[in-house]
Write an enzyme that holds these catalytic residues in place. Structure first.
Site, mmCIF file in Angstrom:
data_model
loop_
_atom_site.group_PDB
_atom_site.id
_atom_site.type_symbol
_atom_site.label_atom_id
_atom_site.label_comp_id
_atom_site.label_asym_id
_atom_site.label_seq_id
_atom_site.Cartn_x
_atom_site.Cartn_y
_atom_site.Cartn_z
ATOM 1 N N ALA A 128 0.835 -1.201 0.000
ATOM 2 C CA ALA A 128 0.000 0.000 0.000
ATOM 3 C C ALA A 128 0.869 1.249 0.000
ATOM 4 O O ALA A 128 2.012 1.233 0.465
ATOM 5 C CB ALA A 128 -0.935 0.013 1.201
ATOM 6 N N ASP A 129 0.310 2.325 -0.517
ATOM 7 C CA ASP A 129 0.987 3.618 -0.494
ATOM 8 C C ASP A 129 -0.085 4.699 -0.422
ATOM 9 O O ASP A 129 -1.153 4.558 -1.028
ATOM 10 C CB ASP A 129 1.850 3.805 -1.745
ATOM 11 N N THR A 130 0.192 5.764 0.317
ATOM 12 C CA THR A 130 -0.785 6.841 0.511
ATOM 13 C C THR A 130 -0.151 8.184 0.207
ATOM 14 O O THR A 130 1.002 8.440 0.589
ATOM 15 C CB THR A 130 -1.310 6.840 1.968
ATOM 16 N N GLY A 169 -3.336 3.641 -2.618
ATOM 17 C CA GLY A 169 -3.336 2.532 -3.565
ATOM 18 C C GLY A 169 -2.967 1.253 -2.838
ATOM 19 O O GLY A 169 -2.030 1.252 -2.032
#
Length: 213
Positions: free
Chosen positions: A83-85, A120
């Site tokens: 995940a990445d924010t 994502g």
């Protein structure tokens, strides 16, 4: 492969890997996992992407695939989750502040306005089909709109003095003192924290049903 039904009908996978260390992972209660930080260097050109969502999904995908390739020699886990924010204002991604002055500029730009938080999430699921190992890569993103109250210079400087903004994308953390700056949100609160828990659970259940049921 072992699957055990738990609350909300989520699977407990025999070996699940989370690709980066984060304090948000305790929210994934009931899912047995190990944390393996990705070594992918986040050097993607943000300007080459059509939207912050496209960027954040690709960044998460690259981080997750790096872990998959590294673990491949020992046998790919049943599921790798990455995940990445990012925080974006008017479509422009806001990084972590470079220093206190940059944090002041960033928070001032957010004052009294609505910005968006985009996460994502990537699943790399491995399963047997017709006697062969199959690997599927699935992605999704989640958006949450966050509105800040009107911030005076004194409020911004006092917040910066805590040191909290300097290691946070967008210059604040809603789960800590930064929450006092937030007037309201539209969407998933946990997405702002950094992991869209509800949508993640739905997607995980779908993967479980299509890959391992």
């Amino acid at each position: 492969m072992k699957n055990i039904g738990i609350d909300m009908h989520l699977p407990v996978l025999w070996r699940t890997v989370i690709q980066h260390q984060t304090p948000r992972h305790p929210e994934l209660q009931g899912l047995k996992f190990e944390v393996i930080p990705s070594k992918f260097e986040e050097t993607l050109d943000k300007s080459s992407f059509s939207s912050p969502q496209a960027y954040v999904v690709e960044n998460a995908r690259q981080k997750t695939l790096e872990v998959k390739e590294r673990l491949g020699k020992d046998g790919i886990p049943d599921l790798i989750i990455g995940a990445d924010t990012v925080v974006a204002l008017d479509g422009k991604i806001l990084e972590k502040p470079k220093d206190a002055n940059n944090a002041f500029e960033m928070l001032s730009s957010l004052s009294g306005r609505t910005h968006s938080v985009h996460t994502g999430v990537v699943f790399v699921a491995s399963h047997q089909k017709a006697g062969q190992l199959k690997t599927e890569v699935r992605t999704f993103f989640e958006d949450t709109d966050v509105t800040f109250g009107d911030l005076t210079s004194d409020i911004i400087n006092a917040y910066i003095a805590t040191g909290e903004p300097l290691d946070k994308a967008g210059g604040y953390g809603i789960q800590a003192l930064g929450g006092t700056l937030v007037k309201g949100i539209v969407g998933d609160y946990f997405n702002v924290v950094g992991f869209p828990l509800h949508k993640f659970c739905k997607e995980l259940l779908n993967i479980h049903q299509t890959c391992w049921s």
